[in-house]
Every structure is written in structure tokens, then in C-alpha cells.
Design a protein around this motif. Structure first.
Motif, short mmCIF file in Angstrom:
data_model
loop_
_atom_site.label_atom_id
_atom_site.label_comp_id
_atom_site.label_asym_id
_atom_site.label_seq_id
_atom_site.Cartn_x
_atom_site.Cartn_y
_atom_site.Cartn_z
N ARG A 121 31.96 23.22 5.59
CA ARG A 121 32.77 24.43 5.63
C ARG A 121 32.81 25.09 4.26
NH1 ARG A 121 34.09 25.97 10.60
NH2 ARG A 121 36.07 25.04 11.16
N PHE A 122 32.97 24.23 3.23
CA PHE A 122 33.00 24.73 1.86
C PHE A 122 31.67 25.41 1.53
CE2 PHE A 122 34.10 25.24 -2.38
CZ PHE A 122 35.33 24.70 -2.66
N ALA A 123 30.59 24.85 2.06
CA ALA A 123 29.26 25.42 1.81
C ALA A 123 29.19 26.84 2.33
CB ALA A 123 28.19 24.54 2.47
N ALA A 124 29.72 27.06 3.54
CA ALA A 124 29.71 28.40 4.12
C ALA A 124 30.58 29.34 3.30
CB ALA A 124 30.20 28.34 5.56
N PHE A 125 31.73 28.83 2.86
CA PHE A 125 32.65 29.62 2.04
C PHE A 125 31.99 30.03 0.72
CE2 PHE A 125 36.21 29.19 -1.16
CZ PHE A 125 36.77 30.42 -0.91
N ALA A 126 31.28 29.08 0.13
CA ALA A 126 30.64 29.34 -1.17
C ALA A 126 29.26 29.98 -1.02
CB ALA A 126 30.51 28.03 -1.96
N LYS A 127 28.79 30.11 0.22
CA LYS A 127 27.47 30.68 0.52
C LYS A 127 26.34 29.84 -0.07
CE LYS A 127 29.62 35.25 0.42
NZ LYS A 127 29.93 35.28 1.87
N VAL A 128 26.57 28.53 -0.13
CA VAL A 128 25.60 27.60 -0.72
C VAL A 128 25.00 26.75 0.40
CG1 VAL A 128 25.41 25.55 -2.19
CG2 VAL A 128 26.77 27.50 -2.95
N PRO A 129 23.67 26.66 0.50
CA PRO A 129 23.06 25.87 1.56
C PRO A 129 23.42 24.39 1.46
CG PRO A 129 21.38 26.98 0.25
CD PRO A 129 22.68 27.33 -0.35
N VAL A 130 23.40 23.71 2.61
CA VAL A 130 23.83 22.31 2.63
C VAL A 130 22.87 21.46 3.45
CG1 VAL A 130 25.48 22.77 4.51
CG2 VAL A 130 25.80 20.74 3.09
N PHE A 131 22.59 20.28 2.93
CA PHE A 131 21.86 19.23 3.66
C PHE A 131 22.87 18.17 4.08
CE2 PHE A 131 18.40 21.18 1.38
CZ PHE A 131 17.26 20.95 2.15
N ASP A 132 22.78 17.74 5.34
CA ASP A 132 23.75 16.79 5.91
C ASP A 132 22.99 15.57 6.42
OD1 ASP A 132 26.00 15.67 7.01
OD2 ASP A 132 26.10 17.03 8.72
N PRO A 133 22.83 14.53 5.57
CA PRO A 133 22.00 13.39 5.98
C PRO A 133 22.70 12.48 6.98
CG PRO A 133 22.96 12.97 3.82
CD PRO A 133 23.38 14.36 4.21
N SER A 134 21.90 11.84 7.85
CA SER A 134 22.46 10.93 8.84
C SER A 134 22.19 9.47 8.49
CB SER A 134 21.88 11.24 10.22
OG SER A 134 20.48 11.05 10.19
N SER A 135 21.35 9.23 7.47
CA SER A 135 21.00 7.84 7.13
C SER A 135 20.57 7.80 5.67
CB SER A 135 19.82 7.39 7.99
OG SER A 135 18.66 8.14 7.65
N ALA A 136 20.43 6.58 5.15
CA ALA A 136 19.99 6.40 3.77
C ALA A 136 18.59 6.98 3.57
CB ALA A 136 20.01 4.91 3.41
N GLN A 137 17.72 6.75 4.55
CA GLN A 137 16.35 7.27 4.43
C GLN A 137 16.37 8.80 4.36
OE1 GLN A 137 13.06 5.32 4.64
NE2 GLN A 137 12.77 7.21 3.49
N GLU A 138 17.15 9.40 5.25
CA GLU A 138 17.19 10.85 5.28
C GLU A 138 17.81 11.40 3.99
OE1 GLU A 138 17.62 14.09 8.84
OE2 GLU A 138 19.30 12.72 8.56
N ALA A 139 18.83 10.70 3.49
CA ALA A 139 19.47 11.14 2.24
C ALA A 139 18.45 11.08 1.10
CB ALA A 139 20.67 10.26 1.93
N TYR A 140 17.63 10.02 1.08
CA TYR A 140 16.59 9.87 0.05
C TYR A 140 15.61 11.04 0.11
CZ TYR A 140 12.66 7.81 -2.53
OH TYR A 140 11.64 7.59 -3.42
N ASP A 141 15.18 11.37 1.32
CA ASP A 141 14.21 12.46 1.48
C ASP A 141 14.85 13.82 1.20
OD1 ASP A 141 12.43 10.50 2.23
OD2 ASP A 141 12.79 10.77 4.39
N MET A 142 16.08 13.99 1.70
CA MET A 142 16.74 15.30 1.59
C MET A 142 17.03 15.70 0.15
SD MET A 142 19.50 15.61 4.65
CE MET A 142 19.08 16.21 6.29
#
Lengths: 606, 196
Positions: A121-142
Motif C-alpha cells: 500500500r505504501f508503495a502505491a502511495f509513494a508511487k514506487v514499484p514493489v516486488f513481493d517474494p513468496s519464498s527465499a529463492q524468489e527473494a534472492y532472484d527478485m
């Protein structure tokens, strides 16, 4: 590439290192803390790492680094983003040159936070793109993608894990050091039309930001981070789908293995929302259930998409009562919700009545000096009208029975404001603000300045255990250690207070109970702002090896030691008090209050 | 191999290290592993758990109700708390020694480990109760409950790893000065069996 068993936060750190990060700073906060610690542990040559004094300073540091073309990572928990929001909002408008990733860990539950605020929500407010990882692997890649995206568009980018992603462990595929990106920053180039924020520049940049975010929404629709799993097998004609993101995706996928392959939309970039991908998913479905934690971000985005594109799909979730509005999702809550949504038979848990289980609220450790500090103030102020304003840290646990010494707790540093306001309006109340050493540096100093100048009257109690204990013992400006491994001059809390104009500042060992009580009595009776620094190291760090013993011949079973201080190392066997040797540190607070001197051993604090 | 293990107890008992050692043994065998545990405020004397999942095709580190193959209970009441997660026919290895919650010490409310153990015996056919007092006395340290329990699970055939694999995990993950003590704790349950 090779496989490593990493905590989500470690994976994020290793991803940042693989992306050639040049500067990492932040302020500790569960569940974000291990990211910075891991970077510091592996610190590649030429990378600067620090625990900053607070999140605002950290955000400004990271922005400054990115101005010069460096890749910068700033880490904090969701509450910390509130503190850092001033520089963040402006950085969004001004932009950056090097990659700037803002790591904010959210805490559904909440498990160790004051709010369930949602950084998407804060990302939308600040107009800053956001990555939302679902796992450690995805967080590493993201995080590696986030650096590249930030640099390509000249804007900060959020990476927002939640507690279970940050603190979960998994064996994941990571790069070998030869595969790491190397970033050689150009350095700061003077250009006041670019780096000095003025209303006219903000207006021009605002137009560009809105255009850019439209392009980003399209790019995210084409990105593999936002994907559709089509219906398959026995579910192939299913016109009901699940939209999900973050850690809830793993729950939905486990449910999909069990219930059958229903259509699923996974959102890895909740802002700017990948509308194109959403339309592709929604157009053939009658109903979609949104499974996410914290705010209904995906749910509201899909409702918006339906309106904008004239789709008839019904969107269900938190706003329709199909999913809980607060708290964490679980494997079972998601599986149950999906079965109900798909019209499948519910799995009934076995009916059973186990014996009543003990409640185990978190408590101050055995031997914790905060217990002694609170108990000293409690004894000294007995019978007087008081307010005890607490703060954020281990010492929030001073609220538990039997100490019951925290009347308020709001956010970091707020205890000082509450105490001084009360002192102005209720002059007959003895006002106390308790603050830890790390919190003192992070957010209490302006409160002291305010109080001294504006003639407030209260006692500031600094609980100085020489570390940031609750988050896992990070150094701070009073400890003399930095994350670069340097031993440096400590900043003295006493000198700061005296410099501001607090005339009475006394430092006492809280485990010397008689002296601590006498000091509180004497100092709190003085007018104006006065301070007591209760100084004694955190037992988890200092690991004192002492033990007390209770002489069963002498113990009269009065339970005073148990009733008064609530130490988890003490219990009652029905007749006598007993000590748990696995927990006792020999702090000897119990022996100092035993009316018949039945407790011996431990350290002498007189 | 696919295995779901829940380790549960009270903050400070060493559940996280035990979880890490099993993970290390699984990794050494080339198996994918996921785990999740309680970190932060709840660690200070609160109920803590660690979910550990080993094998292919797993999405979530969290274990669902009725899905755990093994519960490693560091405290009898905490084992009862996690029992709904044990699958039918699953195995439990539980320390007999209660950790008194400050709340019941203060209120004087009864918390009986015997009642918890009786309930576990009624519900879990494949149950090992570990005589913690004796074990810690025999080994000579109050701090190695985690390795005692791992050893008990190992010798009850509940871990899916053998003693060599667990010893290798200890040697790889624990500082050398604690090797001897931890290896002694790991082998305690085996010696009890041998003595019988």
C-alpha cells in the motif's frame, strides 16, 4: 551456481551481494534484521555496511549513495518505513542514478510489531514499484532484478518480504562469486537541476512518474514474476480461480496439489499492478478468491480492473467476508477457504479436548537487568500517583505481571512525549519515561531537547544493557563497535543528556537493589527533567555463569521472590521456592529481597 | 524420502539448533529442505516451534494439521499443543520435564506434566518419553536437551537419518569445543537402549 540452505533474509543479502551492492545500511527490526547482518558477515571488498542510528538516516544514506551511481540497499521493518517516509517520498520524486532497493519486511499477525500496515500500500502511495517474494529463492532472484530495474528507470524499488519469507529457511540455488555483478560507481556529479527538489521540479517529475508507472504496469504484465497457472486435469473446466501473492502463494499451491489444479494468478509485483495479466486471467472466470495477508491489495486492484475493462467476474476476499481481515494466513486456513470456495468437502479436524494448556506470554529472561530496574522504580514509587511510559524493546515485557510497570507503549521514543504531556497537565503525577539505549539514540534525543526547553518535569530512565537486545544484539552508537569491524569511541548517553541541559544524570547498577531504590526516590523528587541510567549488560550477551541456591531449611515458602519479580528461573514446588539451574544467571535480585536470607550465591552487587 | 518434522518447546531450549542439524543431515544427502521457526519477541520464554520439511515438490515450509511425521517435543505441554499437526500413526519423542510458565507459578494454577504425558500416551501409539532429568545428569550439562532429544528420536528410528549422518552434522555445524559434549548427548539414548 550451487545450492545453499539459507534463511530468506540471508538469501536477500546474498542476492544483494551478487548484484554488486556498494552500500548497505538500515536499522534493526524484526523480521528484517538478518539481511544487513548477513551482508556484513560476507562483506565483499569495497562494500560499506552500517547500522544507522535510525531508518530516516539510513534512507538518506542509501539515497546519497545512489545519487553517486552506487548500488544501495536500505533495510528496515514496516514500522521503520514510517520513520523513513520523509526521505523516501522525496526520493521517489527526485529519483536516483545507481540502483536503490528499499527492503521493508512486513509482519502479518502481527508477530512482533505494533501494526499490520502493508508496504504494498505504501508503495502505491509513494508511487514506487514493489516486488513481493513468496519464498527465499524468489527473494534472492527478485532483489537482483530490483537493482536492475531501479537503475534502468532511475527510481527506488521496494522489496517486501513478510515474516515467513524472511525467517523461513530453504535450500536454494545461488550464484558462485565469479558470477557476481561488479558495480563501479561513477561518483556524485554536480547537477543542481536534478538533485535539488523544488516545486517546479516536483511537478515535472510527477508527470514523468505517472507515465513511467503505466509503462511499468505493462512491463510487469509481461514479466514471469506475474503469471497464470491454467486449470488442468479434473479442474480443467473450473470457472473459479485463486489470485494470490507473497507467502500465501505457497499455501495456495499446497492446496492446489490437494484439491486439484484450479486456475491461479500469482502477483509478484502488486504495484504498479499488472492489469494486462489480470484481464487475461479474469476474462474466462466467474469468480475469483483473493488470498493475501494484510490489506486487500490484489483484491481491490482486481475490482478496479473489472470496472475499468467491463468484466463481470465477482471478486471475493477480505472485503466480502470470505477471508479474514486481520492476522496471518495458515496452511489450514487457506486450504479450508479454497475448498469452501470450490464447493469441495471440508476436511474436519478430529474432535478432541486436550487438557488445559499453559499460557506462555513472552517474559524478561532470568537475570535480565530490566527486571531489577522496573522493580526498583516500583518499590521507590509505591503509594505515589505515577505514570510509567514504556517504549519499544525487550523492556516492553516489563508490562507483564507481577512487575506491571508499563502503562503505555506506542512507538519508538513516544514514551518521552507522553510523559512530558502528562507532566504539563497533571502536575501531581510523578511521570517516568523508560527507554532502551538503542532506542535512546534512534529516537529519544529530540524528546529530551523538547522536554528540557519547554520546562517539562519527568524522570527519564535509560535502560542501558549495551546492545540492541530484542532484535538480536546489534551494535549502536553507545557500544563502540561498527559493522565494518572497527572499534570506535562510544557516544556517551550521560554526556548527551548533560549537553542538552539535564542537570541530574545518575548511573546506577540496577542489580544493586537498595542503591537503585534510593536513587529513584531521591532523583525523581527533583524538579524538571532528570535522568537515571540503569547500566547492566544483557545476560544473553554477557552470559554470567553465576547460580543462586535456595536453602530449603531456611526457605519459609512465603513466595515473596516469585510474587514480586516474576523471574522464569524461579518456581514453587508446593512448599518451597526452587531455582532452575538451566535459567539462573546468579543476578541475585531474588536473594536481595528474600526476607529470611534463604537464597545464597550469585553475584554481589553492593 | 519425504518427511515433515515439528520441533516445539519453550524459547531458549535449543529447538532451532536441533532443526538446523536435521536440515544439515538432509542437505548432506542432497535432499531439498525448507523450515520455518519462531524468531523475535516470542523467543523470550514463549511457546516456540520449528517446522521442517524434507523432500521434493514442497511449496511451503509450513506443515498443515495432520501432516507431521514426527513431533520432537522439548516440553510435554508444548508437545500436546502441537499434537493436532501430527498425522495419524505419526511418531512423537517428548521430554518428560515440564517448564513452568511464569503465569502458573504466579497464580499457583496447576500445570501438571503427568497430565500432559498421560494425554500423549492415550493419543500417540508411537511415543517415546525421555527421562530428561536422568539424561542431563548422566551427560553432565543442563544445556544439551536438544541433542538428547535428537539422539532419542534417532534411536527410536524416527529421524530418517542414521547416527553417522547426525554426527557429521554436529561436526559441521557446532564449534569444536562443544563437539565432545554434544556427541555424548546424542549417544545417550543409544546407551540406555544398550544397557537394557
Amino acid at each position: 551456481m550451487h545450492t545453499e540452505f539459507l534463511m530468506g533474509n540471508e538469501a536477500i543479502a546474498m542476492g544483494a551481494i551478487a548484484a554488486g551492492v556498494n552500500l548497505v545500511c538500515g536499522y534493526p527490526g524484526t523480521p528484517s534484521t538478518e539481511v544487513l547482518e548477513t551482508v556484513a558477515k560476507h562483506r565483499p571488498e569495497g562494500t560499506y555496511v552500517e547500522w544507522s542510528v535510525n531508518e530516516k538516516t539510513a534512507m538518506e544514506m542509501a539515497g546519497g549513495a545512489a545519487y553517486g551511481g552506487a548500488r544501495a540497499l536500505v533495510t528496515m521493518k514496516q514500522m521503520g518505513l514510517n520513520v523513513a517516509s520523509d526521505p523516501l517520498m522525496c526520493l521517489s520524486y527526485i529519483g536516483v542514478k545507481g540502483g536503490l532497493v528499499v527492503l521493508v519486511a512486513d509482519d502479518p499477525g502481527p508477530i512482533s510489531s505494533q501494526t499490520e500496515q502493508d508496504t504494498r500500500r505504501f508503495a502505491a502511495f509513494a508511487k514506487v514499484p514493489v516486488f513481493d517474494p513468496s519464498s527465499a529463492q524468489e527473494a534472492y532472484d527478485m532483489i537482483q532484478e530490483a537493482f536492475a530495474l531501479s537503475e534502468a528507470y532511475g527510481m527506488p524499488v521496494f522489496l517486501r518480504p513478510t515474516t515467513r519469507v524472511s525467517h523461513g529457511y530453504a535450500s536454494i540455488r545461488v550464484k558462485d562469486p565469479e558470477e557476481y555483478t561488479r558495480t563501479v560507481p561513477e561518483g556524485f556529479v554536480k547537477d543542481s537541476r536534478r538533485w535539488v527538489i523544488f516545486p517546479r521540479l516536483s511537478y515535472q517529475n510527477h508527470i514523468k512518474i505517472e507515465q513511467r508507472n503505466e509503462r511499468l504496469a505493462e512491463a510487469f504484465s509481461a514479466s514471469p514474476r506475474n503469471f497464470i497457472l491454467p486449470a488442468e486435469g479434473k479442474m480443467k473446466d473450473c470457472r473459479r480461480g485463486i489470485a494470490t501473492g507473497g507467502f500465501s502463494y505457497t499455501y495456495a499451491m499446497e492446496a492446489r496439489e490437494q484439491a486439484g489444479a484450479f486456475p491461479l494468478l500469482k502477483i509478484g509485483n502488486p504495484y504498479p499492478f499488472p492489469e494486462g495479466k489480470a484481464v487475461e486471467f479474469l476474462k474466462d472466470l466467474d469468480e475469483v478468491l483473493c488470498i493475501e495477508e494484510l490489506d486487500p491489495v490484489i483484491e481491490q486492484a482486481l475490482i478496479y480492473v473489472c470496472g475499468k475493462y467491463g468484466l463481470k467476474t465477482r471478486i471475493l476476499g477480505k472485503q466480502t467476508g470470505h477471508m479474514p481481515t486481520a492476522g496471518e494466513n495458515t496452511r489450514d486456513s487457506v486450504a479450508d477457504a479454497i475448498r469452501l470456495f470450490l464447493g469441495l468437502k471440508a476436511v474436519k479436524p478430529a474432535e478432541d479436548t486436550p487438557p488445559a494448556l499453559p499460557v506462555r506470554p513472552p517474559v524478561l529472561c532470568a537475570g535480565c537487568p530490566h527486571r531489577a530496574s522496573f522493580y526498583a522504580v516500583k518499590q521507590a514509587m509505591k503509594g505515589q500517583k505515577t505514570i510509567f511510559c514504556g517504549d519499544i524493546g525487550c523492556y516492553t515485557l516489563g508490562n507483564a505481571q507481577p512487575l506491571d510497570m508499563v502503562d503505555t507503549c506506542l512507538c519508538m521514543g513516544a514514551g518521552l512525549g507522553i510523559a512530558q504531556a502528562t507532566s504539563h497537565l497533571e502536575p501531581d503525577t510523578a511521570c517516568f519515561a523508560f527507554v532502551g539505549d538503542s532506542t535512546f539514540f534512534a529516537s529519544a534525543i529530540p524528546g529530551v531537547v523538547n522536554a528540557v526547553y519547554n520546562q517539562a518535569s519527568f524522570t527519564l530512565i535509560v535502560l542501558d544493557n549495551s546492545t540492541t537486545a530484542m532484535t538480536g544484539h546489534q551494535p549502536h552508537p553507545g557500544t563502540g563497535r561498527t559493522m565494518m569491524g572497527e572499534i570506535v569511541h562510544c557516544i556517551s548517553i550521560e554526556n548527551i543528556l548533560k549537553g542538552i541541559g539535564v542537570e541530574t544524570v545518575e548511573t546506577v547498577d540496577p542489580l544493586n537493589h537498595a542503591l537503585a531504590v534510593e536513587t529513584v526516590r531521591r532523583v525523581s523528587a527533583l524538579p524538571g527533567v532528570k535522568a537515571i541510567i540503569f547500566k547492566s549488560p544483557c545476560v544473553v550477551l554477557a552470559r554470567p555463569q553465576g547460580r543462586v541456591t535456595i536453602d530449603p531449611e531456611k526457605c519459609i515458602g512465603c513466595r515473596k521472590c516469585i510474587r514480586e519479580i516474576g523471574c522464569p528461573g524461579l518456581s514453587f514446588d508446593g512448599k518451597k521456592a526452587v531455582v532452575d539451574p538451566a535459567q539462573c544467571t546468579g543476578c541475585s535480585l531474588c536473594s536481595q529481597i528474600c526476607p529470611v536470607q534463604a537464597i545464597a550465591g550469585g553475584e554481589i552487587h553492593a | 524420502m519425504r518427511k515433515n518434522i515439528i520441533l516445539c518447546g519453550v524459547g531458549g531450549q535449543g529447538t532451532v539448533l536441533a532443526s538446523r542439524l536435521i536440515s544439515a543431515a538432509a542437505m548432506a544427502r542432497g535432499l531439498p529442505v525448507m523450515s520455518a521457526e519462531t524468531i523475535g519477541m516470542a523467543q523470550r520464554g514463549g511457546s516456540v516451534f520449528s517446522h521442517l520439511r524434507i523432500g521434493e515438490g514442497i511449496y511451503s515450509p509450513m506443515i498443515a494439521r495432520g501432516e507431521a511425521d514426527l513431533i520432537l517435543g522439548f516440553e510435554p505441554g508444548e508437545a500436546v499443543r502441537m499434537l493436532p499437526w501430527l498425522k495419524e500413526g505419526g511418531q512423537a519423542v517428548v521430554s518428560a520435564r515440564p517448564v513452568m510458565p511464569v503465569t502458573s507459578t504466579l497464580s499457583g494454577a496447576a500445570y501438571s506434566a503427568e497430565e500432559m504425558i498421560a494425554y500423549l500416551k492415550e493419543k500417540v501409539a508411537n511415543l517415546t518419553i525421555v527421562d530428561t532429568e536422568k539424561a542431563l545428569n548422566d551427560v553432565g550439562s543442563p544445556k544439551v536437551l536438544n541433542l538428547i532429544l535428537l539422539g532419542a528420536a534417532l534411536h527410536a528410528g524416527a529421524l530418517g537419518f542414521d547416527e553417522t549422518e547426525m554426527r557429521d552434522a554436529i561436526l559441521a555445524r557446532i564449534p569444536p569445543k562443544f563437539h565432545e559434549l554434544n556427541l555424548r548427548a546424542l549417544s545417550w539414548a543409544g546407551q540406555q537402549q544398550a544397557a537394557k
